[in-house]
Enzyme design. Sequence first.
Site, PDB file in Angstrom:
ATOM      1  N   PRO A  55       0.794  -1.230   0.000  1.00  0.00           N
ATOM      2  CA  PRO A  55       0.000   0.000   0.000  1.00  0.00           C
ATOM      3  C   PRO A  55       0.828   1.283   0.000  1.00  0.00           C
ATOM      4  CG  PRO A  55      -0.119  -1.106   2.129  1.00  0.00           C
ATOM      5  CD  PRO A  55       0.548  -2.058   1.176  1.00  0.00           C
ATOM      6  N   ASN A  56       0.321   2.213  -0.768  1.00  0.00           N
ATOM      7  CA  ASN A  56       0.860   3.585  -0.886  1.00  0.00           C
ATOM      8  C   ASN A  56       2.124   3.681  -1.718  1.00  0.00           C
ATOM      9  OD1 ASN A  56      -1.210   4.880   0.698  1.00  0.00           O
ATOM     10  ND2 ASN A  56      -0.286   3.871   2.469  1.00  0.00           N
ATOM     11  N   ARG A 109       5.183  12.301  -3.070  1.00  0.00           N
ATOM     12  CA  ARG A 109       5.147  12.904  -1.732  1.00  0.00           C
ATOM     13  C   ARG A 109       6.358  12.359  -0.950  1.00  0.00           C
ATOM     14  NH1 ARG A 109       1.020  14.743  -3.471  1.00  0.00           N
ATOM     15  NH2 ARG A 109      -1.100  14.918  -2.664  1.00  0.00           N
ATOM     16  N   TYR A 134      11.525   8.878   0.717  1.00  0.00           N
ATOM     17  CA  TYR A 134      11.448   7.821  -0.292  1.00  0.00           C
ATOM     18  C   TYR A 134      12.151   8.150  -1.608  1.00  0.00           C
ATOM     19  CZ  TYR A 134       8.004   5.993   2.963  1.00  0.00           C
ATOM     20  OH  TYR A 134       7.387   5.522   4.089  1.00  0.00           O
ATOM     21  N   ASN A 190       7.990  -5.770  -1.601  1.00  0.00           N
ATOM     22  CA  ASN A 190       7.992  -4.637  -0.667  1.00  0.00           C
ATOM     23  C   ASN A 190       6.573  -4.577  -0.106  1.00  0.00           C
ATOM     24  OD1 ASN A 190       7.933  -2.284   0.765  1.00  0.00           O
ATOM     25  ND2 ASN A 190       8.962  -1.049  -0.795  1.00  0.00           N
ATOM     26  N   ALA A 246       3.544  -0.940   4.488  1.00  0.00           N
ATOM     27  CA  ALA A 246       3.100  -0.963   5.892  1.00  0.00           C
ATOM     28  C   ALA A 246       2.680  -2.361   6.357  1.00  0.00           C
ATOM     29  CB  ALA A 246       1.955   0.024   6.090  1.00  0.00           C
ATOM     30  N   GLU A 264      13.001  -9.420   0.411  1.00  0.00           N
ATOM     31  CA  GLU A 264      12.197  -8.292   0.901  1.00  0.00           C
ATOM     32  C   GLU A 264      12.966  -6.997   0.632  1.00  0.00           C
ATOM     33  OE1 GLU A 264      11.512  -8.613   5.081  1.00  0.00           O
ATOM     34  OE2 GLU A 264      10.444  -6.702   5.220  1.00  0.00           O
ATOM     35  N   HIS A 319      12.872  -2.643   1.019  1.00  0.00           N
ATOM     36  CA  HIS A 319      12.292  -1.377   1.469  1.00  0.00           C
ATOM     37  C   HIS A 319      13.080  -0.243   0.835  1.00  0.00           C
ATOM     38  CE1 HIS A 319       9.662  -3.328   4.279  1.00  0.00           C
ATOM     39  NE2 HIS A 319      10.679  -4.121   4.581  1.00  0.00           N
ATOM     40  N   ARG A 374      14.227   4.844  11.211  1.00  0.00           N
ATOM     41  CA  ARG A 374      12.956   5.553  11.291  1.00  0.00           C
ATOM     42  C   ARG A 374      12.265   5.217  12.627  1.00  0.00           C
ATOM     43  NH1 ARG A 374       9.750   4.977   5.860  1.00  0.00           N
ATOM     44  NH2 ARG A 374       8.641   6.705   6.869  1.00  0.00           N
TER      45      ARG A 374
HETATM   46  O1  CA2 Z   1      10.642   2.024   2.762  1.00  0.00           O
HETATM   47  C1  CA2 Z   1       9.782   1.309   2.277  1.00  0.00           C
HETATM   48  O2  CA2 Z   1       9.840   0.823   1.150  1.00  0.00           O
HETATM   49  C2  CA2 Z   1       8.484   1.046   3.078  1.00  0.00           C
HETATM   50  O3  CA2 Z   1       8.095  -0.311   2.843  1.00  0.00           O
HETATM   51  C3  CA2 Z   1       7.467   2.023   2.531  1.00  0.00           C
HETATM   52  C4  CA2 Z   1       6.141   2.023   3.285  1.00  0.00           C
HETATM   53  C5  CA2 Z   1       6.355   2.114   4.794  1.00  0.00           C
HETATM   54  O4  CA2 Z   1       5.112   1.937   5.476  1.00  0.00           O
HETATM   55  C6  CA2 Z   1       7.361   1.068   5.296  1.00  0.00           C
HETATM   56  O5  CA2 Z   1       7.549   1.246   6.695  1.00  0.00           O
HETATM   57  C7  CA2 Z   1       8.680   1.208   4.576  1.00  0.00           C
HETATM   58  C8  CA2 Z   1       5.286   3.201   2.808  1.00  0.00           C
HETATM   59  C9  CA2 Z   1       4.961   3.117   1.317  1.00  0.00           C
HETATM   60  C10 CA2 Z   1       5.102   4.426   0.629  1.00  0.00           C
HETATM   61  O6  CA2 Z   1       4.260   5.410   1.219  1.00  0.00           O
HETATM   62  C11 CA2 Z   1       4.302   6.670   0.735  1.00  0.00           C
HETATM   63  C12 CA2 Z   1       3.456   7.574   1.374  1.00  0.00           C
HETATM   64  C13 CA2 Z   1       3.458   8.882   0.958  1.00  0.00           C
HETATM   65  C14 CA2 Z   1       4.262   9.292  -0.088  1.00  0.00           C
HETATM   66  C15 CA2 Z   1       5.104   8.384  -0.735  1.00  0.00           C
HETATM   67  C16 CA2 Z   1       5.106   7.067  -0.327  1.00  0.00           C
END
Ligand code: CA2
Length: 149
Positions: free
Chosen positions: A11-12, A19, A24, A75, A78, A99, A101, A108
Amino acid sequence: MSRIVSILNGPNLDLLGKRQAEIYGHETLADVEAECRRVGGELGLAIEFHQSNREDAIIEQIHAARGRSAGIVINPAAFSHTSVAILDALQAFEGPIVEVHVSNIHKREDFRRHSYVSAVASGVIAGCGAQGYGFALQRIAKLIGEPKN
Ligand code: CA2
């Protein structure tokens, strides 16, 4: 033996590059896919690339990889930190799992430092941005061996 690698994104991750670039980076999910296809091509791997915001869809994609894909790069975003269901699905996959990230989850918030998925991953890559996916594909290629001619 199959040279298909399923690349699964949670997700996301569709928001990558749009963003929170300070966490990221600037690369979008389309950039990640392009990098995977470039590296996969060099390694003789057939890339199947997916992203979903839904846990059930990711579980279905893991099931679909069984008996079909040689490896999985995932990946779970969350869901890494919450999902025993994704862990269980991955336990039924027979090939190597790496896996990835994008961010370094270890520098973090504390809750990001634990991933359920790491228990079934043969390797974990964090903090290397989109390049991490290419590293994961190199590892999968090494683990599944050379293509048979
Ligand atoms: O660092 C990673 O790849 C994560 O898997 C990304 C997840 C986060 O919950 C993990 O802890 C680490 C979040 C996905 C991306 O979310 C975004 C939110 C807003 C803007 C850009 C990406």
